[in-house]
Design an enzyme around this catalytic site. Sequence first.
Site, PDB file in Angstrom:
ATOM      1  N   ARG A  27       4.185  33.850  42.068  1.00  0.00           N
ATOM      2  CA  ARG A  27       4.867  33.281  40.906  1.00  0.00           C
ATOM      3  C   ARG A  27       5.884  34.266  40.332  1.00  0.00           C
ATOM      4  NH1 ARG A  27       6.111  34.407  35.680  1.00  0.00           N
ATOM      5  NH2 ARG A  27       4.029  35.308  35.399  1.00  0.00           N
ATOM      6  N   ASP A  28       5.421  35.350  39.777  1.00  0.00           N
ATOM      7  CA  ASP A  28       6.304  36.310  39.116  1.00  0.00           C
ATOM      8  C   ASP A  28       7.211  37.000  40.122  1.00  0.00           C
ATOM      9  OD1 ASP A  28       7.388  37.818  37.085  1.00  0.00           O
ATOM     10  OD2 ASP A  28       5.757  39.258  36.995  1.00  0.00           O
ATOM     11  N   HIS A 219       0.063  44.708  32.723  1.00  0.00           N
ATOM     12  CA  HIS A 219       1.084  44.218  33.649  1.00  0.00           C
ATOM     13  C   HIS A 219       2.256  45.192  33.585  1.00  0.00           C
ATOM     14  CE1 HIS A 219       3.252  40.609  35.525  1.00  0.00           C
ATOM     15  NE2 HIS A 219       4.230  41.478  35.302  1.00  0.00           N
ATOM     16  N   HIS A 221       5.592  47.325  35.157  1.00  0.00           N
ATOM     17  CA  HIS A 221       6.699  47.390  36.095  1.00  0.00           C
ATOM     18  C   HIS A 221       6.992  48.861  36.387  1.00  0.00           C
ATOM     19  CE1 HIS A 221       8.386  43.099  35.886  1.00  0.00           C
ATOM     20  NE2 HIS A 221       7.218  43.083  35.263  1.00  0.00           N
ATOM     21  N   CYS A 252      12.315  40.149  36.255  1.00  0.00           N
ATOM     22  CA  CYS A 252      12.363  39.130  35.218  1.00  0.00           C
ATOM     23  C   CYS A 252      13.779  38.580  35.171  1.00  0.00           C
ATOM     24  CB  CYS A 252      11.981  39.705  33.848  1.00  0.00           C
ATOM     25  SG  CYS A 252      12.116  38.483  32.515  1.00  0.00           S
ATOM     26  N   ASN A 261       7.503  44.596  39.995  1.00  0.00           N
ATOM     27  CA  ASN A 261       6.144  44.815  39.503  1.00  0.00           C
ATOM     28  C   ASN A 261       5.461  45.950  40.257  1.00  0.00           C
ATOM     29  OD1 ASN A 261       5.604  42.449  37.617  1.00  0.00           O
ATOM     30  ND2 ASN A 261       6.288  41.360  39.443  1.00  0.00           N
TER      31      ASN A 261
END
Length: 313
Positions: A27-28, A219, A221, A252, A261
Amino acid sequence: MTPEALPMTVPAPDLPARVRIHEVGPRDGLQNEKATVPTEVKAEFIRRLAGAGLTTIEATSFVHPKWVPQLADAETLFPLLGDLPVALPVLVPNERGLDRALALHADRVAVFASATESFAKANLNRTVDEALAMFEPVVRRAKDAGAHVRGYLSMCFGDPWEGAVPVHRVVRVCRALLDMGCDELSLGDTIGVATPGHVLELLSALSEQRVPVSALGVHFHDTYGQALANTLAALQHGVTTVDASAGGLGGCPYARSATGNLATEDLVWMLRGLGIDTGVDLGRLVATSEWMAAHLGRPSPSRTLRALSHKEQ
């Protein structure tokens, strides 16, 4: 995988025995790709990740295709995964997105809030409080339907428009998300500017406001190479849920300074060396990320993947 391709296990004191990796690559990771990945490739990616031992794999997003065209196939993809014995969370930006997810019997959903006004405006075209008001019925209805709800919180450590983010602002939004019924929060370092002391300061402030550490995930990065150091700081505070993306995919689309990430391979390597159980087969994970990198037509930024691939040549 050969023994020399695995780290020596040397446990450190006061760390959790097990960490649950919340895999966000499908997803991300893929939402930030310029090209759209075919649905069947996404489905196979998720199946391979599950085969590597990951038990929570964020599958897709039910956001309007206009905003994230890379995930426009959510209704087609999600039914292809129904036989997998893993948790498959999906992102739902509003009630319409929730309706679409519930129609496909999704039982784990996530909303996506911001700690800063600038990112709330860029990502949701709302103020922070307007976004929280939009999420309240989404969370309530999801809970009424028996779904587990995760609350993502972006820009917890820094914002490309506003700079450093005061800890008390992050705590306020975290408290609001929990009070409306979120089961879990993911603290996002969206542009990768956090450092370990900052991480510990935020986690300590949340504890002081009665936010249980068991409800928190992190989460990170890796913009400045701090993601693993920040993860270790979070583990030392008692956090046991860590978001990561296979092969380091992602960023993003609404924050240009957000690079990839934390790579799941890099996380697994560190945790294995610390003697922390994840249930993940590193060899199968590396093979999966190499497979996806080939489909994307570029090498993975994961240092562990590159190192292990070089050993096997």
